[in-house]
Design an enzyme around this catalytic site. Structure first.
Site, PDB file in Angstrom:
ATOM      1  N   LYS A 145      30.327  28.158   9.602  1.00 50.72           N
ATOM      2  CA  LYS A 145      30.740  29.549   9.890  1.00 50.72           C
ATOM      3  C   LYS A 145      32.389  29.779   9.140  1.00 50.72           C
ATOM      4  O   LYS A 145      32.622  30.675   8.480  1.00 50.72           O
ATOM      5  CB  LYS A 145      31.086  29.787  11.502  1.00 50.72           C
ATOM      6  CG  LYS A 145      29.588  30.122  12.051  1.00 50.72           C
ATOM      7  CD  LYS A 145      29.923  30.943  13.220  1.00 50.72           C
ATOM      8  CE  LYS A 145      28.542  31.316  13.668  1.00 50.72           C
ATOM      9  NZ  LYS A 145      28.467  31.912  15.369  1.00 50.72           N
TER      10      LYS A 145
ATOM     11  N   LYS B   2      18.636  29.570   8.892  1.00 53.16           N
ATOM     12  CA  LYS B   2      18.218  30.106   9.968  1.00 53.16           C
ATOM     13  C   LYS B   2      18.451  31.600  10.016  1.00 53.16           C
ATOM     14  O   LYS B   2      19.284  32.242   9.397  1.00 53.16           O
ATOM     15  CB  LYS B   2      19.266  29.487  10.993  1.00 53.16           C
ATOM     16  CG  LYS B   2      19.585  30.173  12.123  1.00 53.16           C
ATOM     17  CD  LYS B   2      20.544  29.419  13.109  1.00 53.16           C
ATOM     18  CE  LYS B   2      21.957  30.163  13.073  1.00 53.16           C
ATOM     19  NZ  LYS B   2      22.852  30.265  14.320  1.00 53.16           N
TER      20      LYS B   2
ATOM     21  N   LYS C  63      22.605  36.861  12.641  1.00 49.11           N
ATOM     22  CA  LYS C  63      23.150  37.936  12.746  1.00 49.11           C
ATOM     23  C   LYS C  63      24.244  38.144  11.570  1.00 49.11           C
ATOM     24  O   LYS C  63      24.533  39.250  11.231  1.00 49.11           O
ATOM     25  CB  LYS C  63      24.075  38.219  13.894  1.00 49.11           C
ATOM     26  CG  LYS C  63      23.072  38.471  15.342  1.00 49.11           C
ATOM     27  CD  LYS C  63      24.188  38.094  16.552  1.00 49.11           C
ATOM     28  CE  LYS C  63      23.413  37.662  17.632  1.00 49.11           C
ATOM     29  NZ  LYS C  63      24.274  37.163  18.886  1.00 49.11           N
TER      30      LYS C  63
HETATM   31  P1  TYM Z   1      24.012  33.297  19.691  1.00 49.20           P
HETATM   32  O1  TYM Z   1      24.608  34.678  20.224  1.00 49.20           O
HETATM   33  O2  TYM Z   1      24.253  33.037  18.189  1.00 49.20           O
HETATM   34  O3  TYM Z   1      22.507  33.251  19.986  1.00 49.20           O
HETATM   35  C1  TYM Z   1      21.966  33.447  21.115  1.00 49.20           C
HETATM   36  C2  TYM Z   1      20.742  32.472  21.392  1.00 49.20           C
HETATM   37  O4  TYM Z   1      19.907  32.788  20.428  1.00 49.20           O
HETATM   38  C3  TYM Z   1      19.449  31.327  19.770  1.00 49.20           C
HETATM   39  N1  TYM Z   1      19.193  31.612  18.211  1.00 49.20           N
HETATM   40  C4  TYM Z   1      18.167  31.164  17.757  1.00 49.20           C
HETATM   41  N2  TYM Z   1      17.075  30.579  18.397  1.00 49.20           N
HETATM   42  C5  TYM Z   1      16.018  30.366  17.517  1.00 49.20           C
HETATM   43  N3  TYM Z   1      16.040  30.837  16.052  1.00 49.20           N
HETATM   44  C6  TYM Z   1      17.268  31.384  15.431  1.00 49.20           C
HETATM   45  N4  TYM Z   1      17.190  31.696  14.228  1.00 49.20           N
HETATM   46  C7  TYM Z   1      18.298  31.764  16.380  1.00 49.20           C
HETATM   47  N5  TYM Z   1      19.507  32.365  16.311  1.00 49.20           N
HETATM   48  C8  TYM Z   1      20.087  32.189  17.394  1.00 49.20           C
HETATM   49  C9  TYM Z   1      20.918  30.426  20.237  1.00 49.20           C
HETATM   50  O5  TYM Z   1      20.698  29.131  20.053  1.00 49.20           O
HETATM   51  C10 TYM Z   1      21.298  31.202  21.245  1.00 49.20           C
HETATM   52  O6  TYM Z   1      20.753  30.468  22.246  1.00 49.20           O
HETATM   53  N6  TYM Z   1      27.215  29.611  21.127  1.00 49.20           N
HETATM   54  C11 TYM Z   1      25.985  30.570  21.689  1.00 49.20           C
HETATM   55  C12 TYM Z   1      26.314  31.587  22.744  1.00 49.20           C
HETATM   56  C13 TYM Z   1      27.036  30.808  24.090  1.00 49.20           C
HETATM   57  C14 TYM Z   1      26.531  30.024  24.765  1.00 49.20           C
HETATM   58  C15 TYM Z   1      27.206  29.870  26.047  1.00 49.20           C
HETATM   59  C16 TYM Z   1      24.946  29.619  24.996  1.00 49.20           C
HETATM   60  C17 TYM Z   1      28.279  30.949  24.472  1.00 49.20           C
HETATM   61  N7  TYM Z   1      28.560  30.264  25.691  1.00 49.20           N
HETATM   62  C18 TYM Z   1      26.662  28.874  26.956  1.00 49.20           C
HETATM   63  C19 TYM Z   1      24.627  28.880  26.093  1.00 49.20           C
HETATM   64  C20 TYM Z   1      25.485  28.466  26.899  1.00 49.20           C
HETATM   65  C21 TYM Z   1      25.909  31.491  20.429  1.00 49.20           C
HETATM   66  O7  TYM Z   1      26.567  31.528  19.550  1.00 49.20           O
HETATM   67  O8  TYM Z   1      24.497  32.010  20.607  1.00 49.20           O
END
Ligand code: TYM
Length: 333
Positions: A113, A196, A199
């Site tokens: 990032k 991947k 967003k």
């Molecule tokens: P975020 O908001 O980027 O994504 C939310 C969830 O979607 C999953 N994900 C994917 N799974 C499969 N293929 C993809 N292309 C893909 N893109 C995203 C992510 O793995 C996630 O589960 N750091 C986290 C948010 C967070 C969090 C937490 C998660 C903050 N605190 C505590 C678990 C526990 C994130 O940026 O997710």
């Protein structure tokens, strides 16, 4: 044995895409019937990269609407906005005194990032995994449903929990386990099967949004990058073709049909034949969710009410942990 508690978070940094749904949300919906679940819309994580202040609160509502439209029951789970529970930031500070700089330096997501110029990345982007550890440990979660891209962060959370326990000589924190959906570990971009679905990809053609119309989905899938061969006839043959493998994985995850059967059904057929079936499969997954989301978004009061009621429930749990942590660390006696 301690109680099983599920925690996960989703950033309101943009709309929810199919990767988020298949990797995370679909698991949330299944888990709500099996365990106590807490889901957070993690707006403090989102602002580690600048967000338009005029859009952020609305995006949080949108994520909530999608959660509910996917089948999450607000009365059964605690679904709340992270910034409404200030204990997340407090615990993040305590844990940042436990986490080691060397551990954070290894986080590949920060490197991706921040890009080439790390010097101008925000400090928040760098310490982001510590806030994530706080999110999970605040509720003493035992299970964390996430996509594969969060696996390294989860390992860090376990390291932080373990070091805290050792530093203060007690078994205070559980070591939470990641739950990764085997059929949708990592949904890839429709423009590049090695990247991947995300967003932040500048190309809107690279991802399918959970609010896309059938027409938009159809165009994106028809234009999805592939090679010019026929459909593969074995699992091994898909492994050398990342774009096709990704489309097959999306089919598997949306339809719950096993991969071998899908490969057998389309073996040696034209890719366009497969794409047409894939469009049917994806639109029938997304259409009801998009429809329900649109309906829910018309009632902001209803959504805001869910967030404020649930924040109170989360606060009660969070306050208890922070008090215990303060005693353990010794800032209060
Ligand atoms: P975020 O908001 O980027 O994504 C939310 C969830 O979607 C999953 N994900 C994917 N799974 C499969 N293929 C993809 N292309 C893909 N893109 C995203 C992510 O793995 C996630 O589960 N750091 C986290 C948010 C967070 C969090 C937490 C998660 C903050 N605190 C505590 C678990 C526990 C994130 O940026 O997710």
């Amino acid at each position: 044995m301690s109680k099983k508690i599920v925690f996960s978070g989703v950033q309101p940094s943009g709309e929810i895409h199919l990767g988020n749904y298949l990797g995370a949300l679909k698991q949330f919906v299944d888990l709500q019937h099996k365990k106590d679940c807490i889901f957070s819309i993690v707006d403090l994580h989102a602002i580690t990269i600048w967000q338009n202040p005029k859009l952020l609160a609305g995006r949080t509502r949108e994520v909530l609407a999608i959660f509910i439209a996917c089948g999450l029951l607000p009365e059964k789970n605690i679904i709340f906005k992270q910034s409404e529970v200030s204990e997340h930031s407090q615990l993040a500070w305590f844990l940042s005194c436990t986490a080691r700089v060397g551990w954070l330096n290894r986080m590949t997501q920060f490197k991706d990032k921040a890009g080439k110029n790390k010097e101008i990345a925000s400090v928040g982007l760098y310490t982001y995994p510590v806030l994530m550890a706080a999110d999970i440990l605040l509720y003493k979660a035992t299970h964390v449903p996430v996509g594969d891209d969060q696996k390294q962060h989860l390992e860090l959370v376990r390291d932080i929990a373990q070091k805290f326990n050792k530093d203060y000589n007690q078994e205070y924190f559980n070591l939470p386990e990641p739950l990764i959906n085997k059929t949708a570990t990592r949904i890839m971009s429709l423009r590049d099967g090695t990247k991947k679905m995300s967003k932040s990809d500048p190309s809107e053609q690279s991802r399918i949004m959970m609010t896309d119309s059938n027409d938009q989905i159809s165009k994106k899938i028809m234009k999805a990058k592939t090679d010019s061969l026929k459909m593969p006839s074995s699992i091994e043959a898909t492994e050398k073709r990342p774009e096709i493998e990704n489309l097959i994985n999306i089919f598997v995850a949306c339809s719950n049909i096993n991969k071998q059967k899908i490969i057998d059904d389309f073996a040696s057929k034209e890719i366009s034949v497969f794409k047409k079936e894939l469009i049917n499969c994806v639109t029938s997954t997304i259409e009801p969710i998009a429809f329900e989301t649109e309906k829910l978004l018309k009632d902001q009061k209803f959504l805001d009410n869910i967030l404020s009621e649930n924040a109170k429930k989360a606060q009660l749990l969070a306050r208890k942990t922070i008090l215990e942590i303060k005693r353990i660390v010794g800032v209060i006696s």
